[in-house]
Design an enzyme around this catalytic site. Sequence first.
Site, PDB file in Angstrom:
ATOM      1  N   GLY A  34      26.367  40.910  42.090  1.00 47.43           N
ATOM      2  CA  GLY A  34      25.883  40.960  43.468  1.00 47.43           C
ATOM      3  C   GLY A  34      25.794  39.606  44.151  1.00 47.43           C
ATOM      4  O   GLY A  34      25.761  39.528  45.382  1.00 47.43           O
ATOM      5  N   ARG A  35      25.735  38.518  43.369  1.00 51.60           N
ATOM      6  CA  ARG A  35      25.720  37.189  43.982  1.00 51.60           C
ATOM      7  C   ARG A  35      27.053  36.914  44.657  1.00 51.60           C
ATOM      8  O   ARG A  35      28.060  37.529  44.319  1.00 51.60           O
ATOM      9  CB  ARG A  35      25.575  36.109  42.894  1.00 51.60           C
ATOM     10  CG  ARG A  35      24.199  35.740  42.526  1.00 51.60           C
ATOM     11  CD  ARG A  35      24.287  34.648  41.445  1.00 51.60           C
ATOM     12  NE  ARG A  35      23.149  34.683  40.574  1.00 51.60           N
ATOM     13  CZ  ARG A  35      22.023  34.003  40.779  1.00 51.60           C
ATOM     14  NH1 ARG A  35      21.927  33.207  41.813  1.00 51.60           N
ATOM     15  NH2 ARG A  35      21.012  34.107  39.946  1.00 51.60           N
ATOM     16  N   THR A  41      22.590  33.188  36.633  1.00 52.88           N
ATOM     17  CA  THR A  41      21.588  32.129  36.774  1.00 52.88           C
ATOM     18  C   THR A  41      22.109  30.818  36.189  1.00 52.88           C
ATOM     19  O   THR A  41      21.997  29.758  36.798  1.00 52.88           O
ATOM     20  CB  THR A  41      20.288  32.540  36.027  1.00 52.88           C
ATOM     21  OG1 THR A  41      19.806  33.751  36.612  1.00 52.88           O
ATOM     22  CG2 THR A  41      19.233  31.471  36.117  1.00 52.88           C
ATOM     23  N   CYS A  42      22.710  30.894  35.010  1.00 53.98           N
ATOM     24  CA  CYS A  42      23.130  29.682  34.289  1.00 53.98           C
ATOM     25  C   CYS A  42      24.014  28.776  35.138  1.00 53.98           C
ATOM     26  O   CYS A  42      23.752  27.592  35.289  1.00 53.98           O
ATOM     27  CB  CYS A  42      23.857  30.086  33.005  1.00 53.98           C
ATOM     28  SG  CYS A  42      24.514  28.699  32.090  1.00 53.98           S
ATOM     29  N   VAL A 179      10.885  24.276  28.169  1.00 54.58           N
ATOM     30  CA  VAL A 179      12.188  23.651  28.370  1.00 54.58           C
ATOM     31  C   VAL A 179      12.435  23.317  29.849  1.00 54.58           C
ATOM     32  O   VAL A 179      12.830  22.198  30.194  1.00 54.58           O
ATOM     33  CB  VAL A 179      13.301  24.600  27.868  1.00 54.58           C
ATOM     34  CG1 VAL A 179      14.629  23.899  27.872  1.00 54.58           C
ATOM     35  CG2 VAL A 179      12.978  25.091  26.483  1.00 54.58           C
ATOM     36  N   GLU A 199      -0.153  21.941  30.700  1.00 58.51           N
ATOM     37  CA  GLU A 199       0.282  22.873  29.646  1.00 58.51           C
ATOM     38  C   GLU A 199      -0.925  23.553  29.015  1.00 58.51           C
ATOM     39  O   GLU A 199      -1.902  22.905  28.663  1.00 58.51           O
ATOM     40  CB  GLU A 199       1.107  22.111  28.594  1.00 58.51           C
ATOM     41  CG  GLU A 199       1.354  22.847  27.292  1.00 58.51           C
ATOM     42  CD  GLU A 199       2.063  24.203  27.430  1.00 58.51           C
ATOM     43  OE1 GLU A 199       3.039  24.302  28.181  1.00 58.51           O
ATOM     44  OE2 GLU A 199       1.591  25.163  26.767  1.00 58.51           O
ATOM     45  N   VAL A 233      -3.721  26.873  34.192  1.00 53.81           N
ATOM     46  CA  VAL A 233      -3.686  26.821  35.661  1.00 53.81           C
ATOM     47  C   VAL A 233      -4.287  28.111  36.201  1.00 53.81           C
ATOM     48  O   VAL A 233      -3.936  29.213  35.770  1.00 53.81           O
ATOM     49  CB  VAL A 233      -2.239  26.605  36.152  1.00 53.81           C
ATOM     50  CG1 VAL A 233      -2.129  26.858  37.644  1.00 53.81           C
ATOM     51  CG2 VAL A 233      -1.788  25.189  35.817  1.00 53.81           C
ATOM     52  N   HIS A 441      32.031   5.770  10.807  1.00 54.89           N
ATOM     53  CA  HIS A 441      31.114   4.698  11.187  1.00 54.89           C
ATOM     54  C   HIS A 441      31.731   3.897  12.326  1.00 54.89           C
ATOM     55  O   HIS A 441      32.910   3.569  12.260  1.00 54.89           O
ATOM     56  CB  HIS A 441      30.873   3.765   9.992  1.00 54.89           C
ATOM     57  CG  HIS A 441      30.016   2.596  10.326  1.00 54.89           C
ATOM     58  ND1 HIS A 441      28.655   2.716  10.507  1.00 54.89           N
ATOM     59  CD2 HIS A 441      30.325   1.290  10.572  1.00 54.89           C
ATOM     60  CE1 HIS A 441      28.161   1.523  10.818  1.00 54.89           C
ATOM     61  NE2 HIS A 441      29.161   0.641  10.863  1.00 54.89           N
TER      62      HIS A 441
HETATM   63  P1  NAI Z   1       8.931  28.380  28.075  1.00 55.39           P
HETATM   64  O1  NAI Z   1       8.509  29.662  27.495  1.00 55.39           O
HETATM   65  O2  NAI Z   1       9.887  27.492  27.371  1.00 55.39           O
HETATM   66  O3  NAI Z   1       7.612  27.487  28.359  1.00 55.39           O
HETATM   67  C1  NAI Z   1       6.557  27.929  29.182  1.00 55.39           C
HETATM   68  C2  NAI Z   1       5.318  27.068  28.928  1.00 55.39           C
HETATM   69  O4  NAI Z   1       4.337  27.389  29.905  1.00 55.39           O
HETATM   70  C3  NAI Z   1       4.702  27.305  27.567  1.00 55.39           C
HETATM   71  O5  NAI Z   1       4.535  26.074  26.917  1.00 55.39           O
HETATM   72  C4  NAI Z   1       3.365  27.964  27.900  1.00 55.39           C
HETATM   73  O6  NAI Z   1       2.354  27.666  26.972  1.00 55.39           O
HETATM   74  C5  NAI Z   1       3.048  27.372  29.288  1.00 55.39           C
HETATM   75  N1  NAI Z   1       2.109  28.152  30.107  1.00 55.39           N
HETATM   76  C6  NAI Z   1       2.086  29.493  30.288  1.00 55.39           C
HETATM   77  N2  NAI Z   1       1.096  29.847  31.140  1.00 55.39           N
HETATM   78  C7  NAI Z   1       0.467  28.694  31.519  1.00 55.39           C
HETATM   79  C8  NAI Z   1      -0.643  28.387  32.403  1.00 55.39           C
HETATM   80  N3  NAI Z   1      -1.315  29.345  33.069  1.00 55.39           N
HETATM   81  N4  NAI Z   1      -1.005  27.114  32.565  1.00 55.39           N
HETATM   82  C9  NAI Z   1      -0.338  26.132  31.889  1.00 55.39           C
HETATM   83  N5  NAI Z   1       0.703  26.360  31.063  1.00 55.39           N
HETATM   84  C10 NAI Z   1       1.115  27.621  30.875  1.00 55.39           C
HETATM   85  O7  NAI Z   1       9.444  28.750  29.540  1.00 55.39           O
HETATM   86  P2  NAI Z   1      10.394  27.993  30.586  1.00 55.39           P
HETATM   87  O8  NAI Z   1      10.384  26.522  30.369  1.00 55.39           O
HETATM   88  O9  NAI Z   1       9.971  28.514  31.906  1.00 55.39           O
HETATM   89  O10 NAI Z   1      11.838  28.516  30.226  1.00 55.39           O
HETATM   90  C11 NAI Z   1      12.154  29.911  30.354  1.00 55.39           C
HETATM   91  C12 NAI Z   1      13.299  30.294  29.458  1.00 55.39           C
HETATM   92  O11 NAI Z   1      14.499  29.684  29.876  1.00 55.39           O
HETATM   93  C13 NAI Z   1      13.065  29.888  28.024  1.00 55.39           C
HETATM   94  O12 NAI Z   1      13.310  30.995  27.197  1.00 55.39           O
HETATM   95  C14 NAI Z   1      14.062  28.802  27.772  1.00 55.39           C
HETATM   96  O13 NAI Z   1      14.549  28.850  26.444  1.00 55.39           O
HETATM   97  C15 NAI Z   1      15.155  29.095  28.780  1.00 55.39           C
HETATM   98  N6  NAI Z   1      15.792  27.850  29.173  1.00 55.39           N
HETATM   99  C16 NAI Z   1      16.547  27.178  28.269  1.00 55.39           C
HETATM  100  C17 NAI Z   1      17.111  25.966  28.574  1.00 55.39           C
HETATM  101  C18 NAI Z   1      17.894  25.244  27.529  1.00 55.39           C
HETATM  102  O14 NAI Z   1      18.294  25.858  26.540  1.00 55.39           O
HETATM  103  N7  NAI Z   1      18.124  23.945  27.652  1.00 55.39           N
HETATM  104  C19 NAI Z   1      16.943  25.347  29.889  1.00 55.39           C
HETATM  105  C20 NAI Z   1      16.102  26.117  30.742  1.00 55.39           C
HETATM  106  C21 NAI Z   1      15.574  27.314  30.394  1.00 55.39           C
END
Ligand code: NAI
Length: 462
Positions: A34-35, A41-42, A179, A199, A233, A441
């Site tokens: 649909g986009r 997203t990626c 992440v 966090e 938060v 190396h």
């Molecule tokens: P995440 O699940 O990695 O981290 C969310 C964080 O928010 C956790 O540490 C949690 O404890 C904290 N949190 C939750 N509620 C909170 C509150 N009320 N106050 C403060 N902290 C709170 O989620 P994120 O970073 O949003 O990523 C989502 C998904 O996207 C993940 O599954 C990630 O693997 C994927 N992703 C992967 C990437 C990569 O592989 N490089 C890049 C971007 C996203």
Amino acid sequence: MANYDVIIIGSGPGGYVCAIRCAQLGLKTACVEGRETLGGTCLNVGCIPSKALLHASHMLHEAEHNFAKMGLKGKSPSVDWKGMLAYKDDVIGQNTKGIEFLFKKNKVDWIKGWASIPAAGQVQVGDELHSAKNIIVASGSEPSSLPGVEVDEKIVVTSTGALDLGKVPKKMVVIGAGVIGLELGSVYNRLGTEVTVIEYLDAVTPGMDAEVQKTFQRLLKKQGMNFVMGAAVQKTEATKTKAKVTYKLRKDDSEHVIDADVVLLATGRQPFTDGLGLDKLGVDMSPRGQITVGDDWQTNVKGLYAIGDVIDGPMLAHKAEDEGMAVAERVAGKHGHVNYGVIPGVIYTHPEVATVGQTEQQLKEAGHAYKVGKFSFMGNGRAKANFAGDGFVKLLADKETDRILGCHIIGPGAGDLIHEICVAMEFGASAEDVALTCHAHPTYSEAVREAALACGDGAIHS
Ligand code: NAI
């Protein structure tokens, strides 16, 4: 008569890879998106644009911090934000067009619009009703909401808004040290924004190896990022130009308020299945809103499959891709398989963080006897030459058999280095197998070999 063998719903890394593989295996294939552009997203608002901004901001960081040390003199570049966004958009364009090209090359039909599944074997897109022997849902995920936090994608943003801000903010509060929060927080920190990450837990990046978590947070702090740990938060209040974030410290329940120009909500993502009509079809779902599938990725409705972020497991593009290829093979009568024990995870900050297999904490909990081989990048000549000595490689192997159980890297090129261990694990290799393999190396890869040597008679350069 079905007009397609397979219709895939969603063109993210799971969906488009699945579509290409289905077509390559001789199936008449369509993909509904649909986009305006393919890639999900990626490619449009996730992995690819964030990597462009990470790269650009890292270049700036190198110019500001390391050029003079190498005898490179001159004024540091300044940030032309519009120019940086244009570069990012160009990268997105090249990638999304690339998929369009691959669809044409492989004769995958792109059905433009949003799909629903009115009945088993049927896909409705606008006024058109299509039929397919197999339907594969690859509709991905969307940012989770947080009570009290209203997203407007201008002042209070998700990752989508954070990739397209009107200007570089002076102050940013990031909710969640996962992440997304740390990657995008890094981008703005390098561009001069004062970034504070709030966090809930006491460590960053939940689930990662504890030593990596500690080193990672220390290095990000050294780069200038602020952390409020153990804080929940409660709410955000936004005006047109600013926001206030209220949080409570878990240790004493005290309430605090912090202000920011932009707040990034990064507390996780949830499956996106809106409008598909799965409830009417009677598709089994988990309490977390994930589609329940069997070992062959088939739902309880015959001929209806699901892959990627809409099912259980890590929300990672490459996990979705692997499932996409495997389910294509299954649908084509072959034996597609995914080894969920060897799925790497990478965080594209500087230094990078990469992980595969089990963590030391998991092994301890399982009572698995293990040994650790650790090697610091400070002992790696190439890393030293490139101002990249921060971090280490940590290899975990079975105490008796020496078989590799996991690897956790923080350091230069970690996201590429990890794959040597992924391949080793796929082949059931021992730490000694890696240690006895000649490594060129001077390369960062030598640090992996040294960690493997450290599982045996010891590393040479530590
Ligand atoms: P995440 O699940 O990695 O981290 C969310 C964080 O928010 C956790 O540490 C949690 O404890 C904290 N949190 C939750 N509620 C909170 C509150 N009320 N106050 C403060 N902290 C709170 O989620 P994120 O970073 O949003 O990523 C989502 C998904 O996207 C993940 O599954 C990630 O693997 C994927 N992703 C992967 C990437 C990569 O592989 N490089 C890049 C971007 C996203």
